[in-house]
Design a protein around this motif. Structure first.
Motif, PDB file in Angstrom:
ATOM      1  N   GLN A 184       0.835  -1.196   0.000  1.00 46.81           N
ATOM      2  CA  GLN A 184       0.000   0.000   0.000  1.00 46.81           C
ATOM      3  C   GLN A 184       0.872   1.250   0.000  1.00 46.81           C
ATOM      4  O   GLN A 184       1.965   1.259   0.559  1.00 46.81           O
ATOM      5  CB  GLN A 184      -0.914   0.027   1.229  1.00 46.81           C
ATOM      6  CG  GLN A 184      -1.939  -1.081   1.269  1.00 46.81           C
ATOM      7  CD  GLN A 184      -2.892  -0.919   2.450  1.00 46.81           C
ATOM      8  OE1 GLN A 184      -3.052   0.180   2.993  1.00 46.81           O
ATOM      9  NE2 GLN A 184      -3.525  -2.002   2.852  1.00 46.81           N
ATOM     10  N   ASP A 185       0.358   2.290  -0.643  1.00 51.74           N
ATOM     11  CA  ASP A 185       1.005   3.602  -0.639  1.00 51.74           C
ATOM     12  C   ASP A 185      -0.053   4.666  -0.367  1.00 51.74           C
ATOM     13  O   ASP A 185      -1.131   4.646  -0.967  1.00 51.74           O
ATOM     14  CB  ASP A 185       1.678   3.889  -1.977  1.00 51.74           C
ATOM     15  CG  ASP A 185       2.917   3.037  -2.187  1.00 51.74           C
ATOM     16  OD1 ASP A 185       3.923   3.274  -1.487  1.00 51.74           O
ATOM     17  OD2 ASP A 185       2.870   2.125  -3.039  1.00 51.74           O
ATOM     18  N   ARG A 186       0.264   5.562   0.530  1.00 51.51           N
ATOM     19  CA  ARG A 186      -0.638   6.664   0.864  1.00 51.51           C
ATOM     20  C   ARG A 186       0.128   7.969   0.681  1.00 51.51           C
ATOM     21  O   ARG A 186       1.102   8.237   1.376  1.00 51.51           O
ATOM     22  CB  ARG A 186      -1.141   6.533   2.295  1.00 51.51           C
ATOM     23  CG  ARG A 186      -1.856   5.199   2.548  1.00 51.51           C
ATOM     24  CD  ARG A 186      -2.231   5.005   3.985  1.00 51.51           C
ATOM     25  NE  ARG A 186      -2.764   3.666   4.212  1.00 51.51           N
ATOM     26  CZ  ARG A 186      -3.110   3.183   5.406  1.00 51.51           C
ATOM     27  NH1 ARG A 186      -2.971   3.949   6.481  1.00 51.51           N
ATOM     28  NH2 ARG A 186      -3.581   1.954   5.513  1.00 51.51           N
ATOM     29  N   THR A 187      -0.320   8.753  -0.288  1.00 47.49           N
ATOM     30  CA  THR A 187       0.368   9.994  -0.644  1.00 47.49           C
ATOM     31  C   THR A 187      -0.606  11.156  -0.541  1.00 47.49           C
ATOM     32  O   THR A 187      -1.753  11.050  -0.996  1.00 47.49           O
ATOM     33  CB  THR A 187       0.934   9.924  -2.076  1.00 47.49           C
ATOM     34  OG1 THR A 187       1.803   8.797  -2.177  1.00 47.49           O
ATOM     35  CG2 THR A 187       1.699  11.191  -2.410  1.00 47.49           C
ATOM     36  N   ASN A 188      -0.176  12.238   0.062  1.00 52.21           N
ATOM     37  CA  ASN A 188      -1.005  13.443   0.099  1.00 52.21           C
ATOM     38  C   ASN A 188      -0.167  14.648  -0.303  1.00 52.21           C
ATOM     39  O   ASN A 188       1.039  14.702  -0.057  1.00 52.21           O
ATOM     40  CB  ASN A 188      -1.651  13.650   1.488  1.00 52.21           C
ATOM     41  CG  ASN A 188      -0.630  13.917   2.573  1.00 52.21           C
ATOM     42  OD1 ASN A 188      -0.070  15.012   2.640  1.00 52.21           O
ATOM     43  ND2 ASN A 188      -0.372  12.930   3.420  1.00 52.21           N
TER      44      ASN A 188
END
Length: 207
Positions: A191-195
């Motif tokens: 998983q990757d979470r980018t903001n």
């Protein structure tokens, strides 16, 4: 380094001859900074590496385990005065953490032990400038990334690879306990979470 305050064994651990000992680990860090262009551009570098081992025991069985954390962090910063009263700063930070531990605090069996990695990064670009004697502008862009990798819950066998959770209470096991297999599987399902965020402000002074 050893923390002697973490060596108080429970009665169950005493019966099994389990010695509780936590190692605070080793920390290495270094910084470097200075001008690139005199009175115009500066740089700053910092690095940090930490290894920490902590011994714990599972509830009910009293089985000992060694929890490990490996953390690496690198930061680079450049500050530039492009013209008088106009400054631009860029910061990039990368952090990679590896954890070897039971899946949850309420895991009760060695089979729940899990190894995961959490790569992180942060980029920030900032501008500050005086447009006129009574007008000030600030703008900033930032981007943060967080990843989840590995995890030992990759066994697809229903019997051996399924994490089990207890419900209800019995004389042997309380409710809300985890056993049988690790819970997380970021090896086959990373998983990757980018903001991203952009902010700006304009200040005007009446006098």
């Amino acid at each position: 380094l050893t923390n002697p305050s973490c060596r108080d064994e429970t009665p169950s651990e005493d019966d099994q001859g389990t010695k509780r000992e936590s190692r605070l680990g080793k920390v290495f860090q270094a910084t470097l900074g200075g001008p690139i262009v005199r009175d115009r551009v500066w740089f700053f570098l910092a690095g940090r590496k930490e290894n920490r081992n902590t011994q714990g025991t599972f509830p009910f069985s009293g089985t000992a385990f060694q929890e490990k954390r490996d953390d690496k962090r690198l930061e680079a910063k450049v500050t530039a005065t492009v013209r008088p009263n106009h400054t631009v700063q860029g910061v990039y930070t990368v952090n990679r953490t590896s954890d070897a531990s039971p899946s949850f605090d309420f895991s009760i069996a060695p089979s729940t032990f899990d190894v995961q990695e959490f790569p992180q990064s942060l980029f920030v670009l900032n501008y500050n400038g005086v447009l006129r004697s009574n007008l000030f502008l600030e703008a900033q862009y930032s981007q943060q990334g967080l990843g989840f990798r590995d995890g030992d819950g990759t066994d697809t066998n229903l019997t051996t690879g399924s994490p089990f959770f207890t419900f209800g209470n019995s004389a042997a096991v309380e409710a809300g306990q985890h056993y049988n297999a690790p819970y997380f599987d970021y090896g086959t399902d990373p998983q990757d979470r980018t903001n991203r965020q952009f902010t700006t402000s304009l200040s005007y002074f009446l006098s």
